[in-house]
Enzyme design. Structure first.
Site, PDB file in Angstrom:
ATOM      1  CE  LYS A  10     -37.042   3.569   8.336  1.00  0.00           C
ATOM      2  NZ  LYS A  10     -38.048   3.449   7.074  1.00  0.00           N
ATOM      3  CB  THR A  51     -38.378  -0.594   7.459  1.00  0.00           C
ATOM      4  OG1 THR A  51     -38.803   0.577   6.848  1.00  0.00           O
ATOM      5  CG2 THR A  51     -38.021  -1.912   6.987  1.00  0.00           C
ATOM      6  NE  ARG A  81       7.792  -4.137   6.881  1.00  0.00           N
ATOM      7  CZ  ARG A  81       6.960  -4.682   6.428  1.00  0.00           C
ATOM      8  NH1 ARG A  81       6.784  -4.715   4.892  1.00  0.00           N
ATOM      9  NH2 ARG A  81       6.354  -5.555   7.107  1.00  0.00           N
ATOM     10  CD  GLN A  86       1.654 -11.636   6.150  1.00  0.00           C
ATOM     11  OE1 GLN A  86       2.321 -10.615   6.685  1.00  0.00           O
ATOM     12  NE2 GLN A  86       1.479 -12.181   5.172  1.00  0.00           N
ATOM     13  CG  HIS A  96       2.606  -0.855   0.714  1.00  0.00           C
ATOM     14  ND1 HIS A  96       3.239  -1.917   1.532  1.00  0.00           N
ATOM     15  CD2 HIS A  96       1.544  -1.425  -0.034  1.00  0.00           C
ATOM     16  CE1 HIS A  96       2.396  -3.032   1.269  1.00  0.00           C
ATOM     17  NE2 HIS A  96       1.601  -2.762   0.054  1.00  0.00           N
TER      18      HIS A  96
HETATM   19  O1  LIG Z   1       4.417  -7.528   6.203  1.00  0.00           O
HETATM   20  C1  LIG Z   1       4.274  -7.768   5.105  1.00  0.00           C
HETATM   21  N1  LIG Z   1       3.717  -9.146   4.454  1.00  0.00           N
HETATM   22  C2  LIG Z   1       3.574  -9.567   3.432  1.00  0.00           C
HETATM   23  O2  LIG Z   1       2.928 -10.421   3.127  1.00  0.00           O
HETATM   24  C3  LIG Z   1       4.043  -8.532   2.249  1.00  0.00           C
HETATM   25  N2  LIG Z   1       4.103  -8.676   0.932  1.00  0.00           N
HETATM   26  C4  LIG Z   1       4.729  -7.547   0.633  1.00  0.00           C
HETATM   27  O3  LIG Z   1       4.823  -7.209  -0.591  1.00  0.00           O
HETATM   28  N3  LIG Z   1       5.084  -6.636   1.771  1.00  0.00           N
HETATM   29  C5  LIG Z   1       4.688  -7.294   2.766  1.00  0.00           C
HETATM   30  N4  LIG Z   1       4.629  -6.986   3.958  1.00  0.00           N
END
Ligand SMILES: O=c1[nH]c(=O)c2[nH]c(=O)[nH]c2[nH]1
Length: 305
Positions: free
Chosen positions: A13, A61, A180, A228, A256
């Site tokens: 379940k 279940t 940014r 990343q 974004h």
């Molecule tokens: O931090 C980011 N990593 C990316 O791989 C990436 N690619 C992108 O267009 N903007 C960003 N910003």
């Protein structure tokens, strides 16, 4: 009879919604609540139920649902992980045809509404923050695996983020950014060590709080050249500070924020006015684990922002 192969199968379940109220104090006026969404999946000797219509091995279940509610009464809900461990062990040890049980739990957090003049404490407001997650798997052959996690934790740095130096090919239009907004909605999973999983005294609420805090502090304190890099810093910080965690996987949608062009209005946009796009989004995902540890967290789950 079919010529085809019955491969991986599981049943149980899903999404049992359960709220427990624990009454504390001499008069029981201090209430504590836990609000869970519990899913059960059983794996074992289920060829006949699929192929012949013989239900002799099939625990309904409906029974798995009843077990969840009865266990909440009999054992209480100490934490999502502890509750999941009890359930997973129960299904495997109580029926010989069940070889593996997986319990997935989401927990929704509530905050106490404190009214100083009232001694009763039974009013709560749902926290608008993250959902806590846990996945407990108990197998006759491989034992106990406890994955903890969270999702829907939205965070933002309004500066200390840059992105430049990237590849530029004939399709690249992205401008280099030297200041940014960096915003993401964190989905995190972490694998707990076998010794933590086996320790009946392990404080799961405390380790959840520690992992969450270190991830957030790393997000806030990392001067970022990419999401990343921030992802790595967040997971790395958890592994540095929480010894019972062996592996961390993060799914970070890049929420974004684009600078709005105010030139048509004769205005200069000095990094002050942004358009927050809800899609499309960059999706940055990765696993970081201790040396010598075999990663166990699935990499293929489809996570949307
Ligand atoms: O931090 C980011 N990593 C990316 O791989 C990436 N690619 C992108 O267009 N903007 C960003 N910003």
């Amino acid at each position: 009879m079919s010529n085809h192969v019955l491969a991986q199968n599981q049943y149980g379940k899903a999404e049992n919604r359960i709220v427990t109220v624990t009454r504390k104090g001499d008069d029981g006026a201090w209430h504590e609540i836990r609000d869970l969404n519990v899913s059960v999946a059983l794996r074992g000797e289920y060829r006949d139920v699929h192929l012949t219509g013989d239900n002799g091995n099939c625990l309904p279940t409906d029974t798995t649902k009843n077990t969840v509610y009865a266990f909440a009464k009999e054992h209480g809900v100490d934490s999502p992980e502890a509750f999941g461990i009890l359930l997973a062990r129960h299904f495997v040890s109580s029926q010989k045809v069940i070889h593996e049980a997986q319990i997935r739990i989401e927990e929704y957090a509530w905050e106490r509404i404190s009214v100083p003049s009232r001694k009763e404490q039974h009013s709560f407001a749902r926290k608008g923050q993250e959902v806590r997650t846990a996945q407990i798997t108990y197998s006759e052959t491989t034992g106990l695996q406890v994955l903890s996690g969270l999702k829907e934790l939205t965070v933002m740095n309004s500066t200390n983020s840059e992105f430049h130096g990237f590849i530029k090919d004939r399709y690249t239009t992205l401008r280099e950014a030297y200041d940014r907004i960096l915003a993401t909605k964190v989905t995190a999973r972490w694998a707990n060590s076998a010794s933590a999983a086996a320790d009946a005294e392990h404080d799961w609420d405390a380790s959840y709080g520690k992992v969450r805090r270190h991830m957030l502090e790393a997000f806030a304190e990392t001067y970022s050249y990419s999401l990343q890099q921030t992802l790595h810093a967040m997971a790395d910080r958890v592994l540095d500070h929480v010894s019972t965690v062996n592996e961390v996987r993060l799914n970070l949608p890049n929420k974004h924020h684009f600078l709005v062009d105010l030139e048509p209005f004769g205005l200069k946009n000095d990094n002050e006015v942004y358009f927050a796009a809800d899609r499309m989004y960059g999706l940055i995902e990765g696993t970081i684990h201790r040396q010598g540890v075999q990663p166990v967290i699935a990499t293929s789950d489809w996570i949307t922002a």
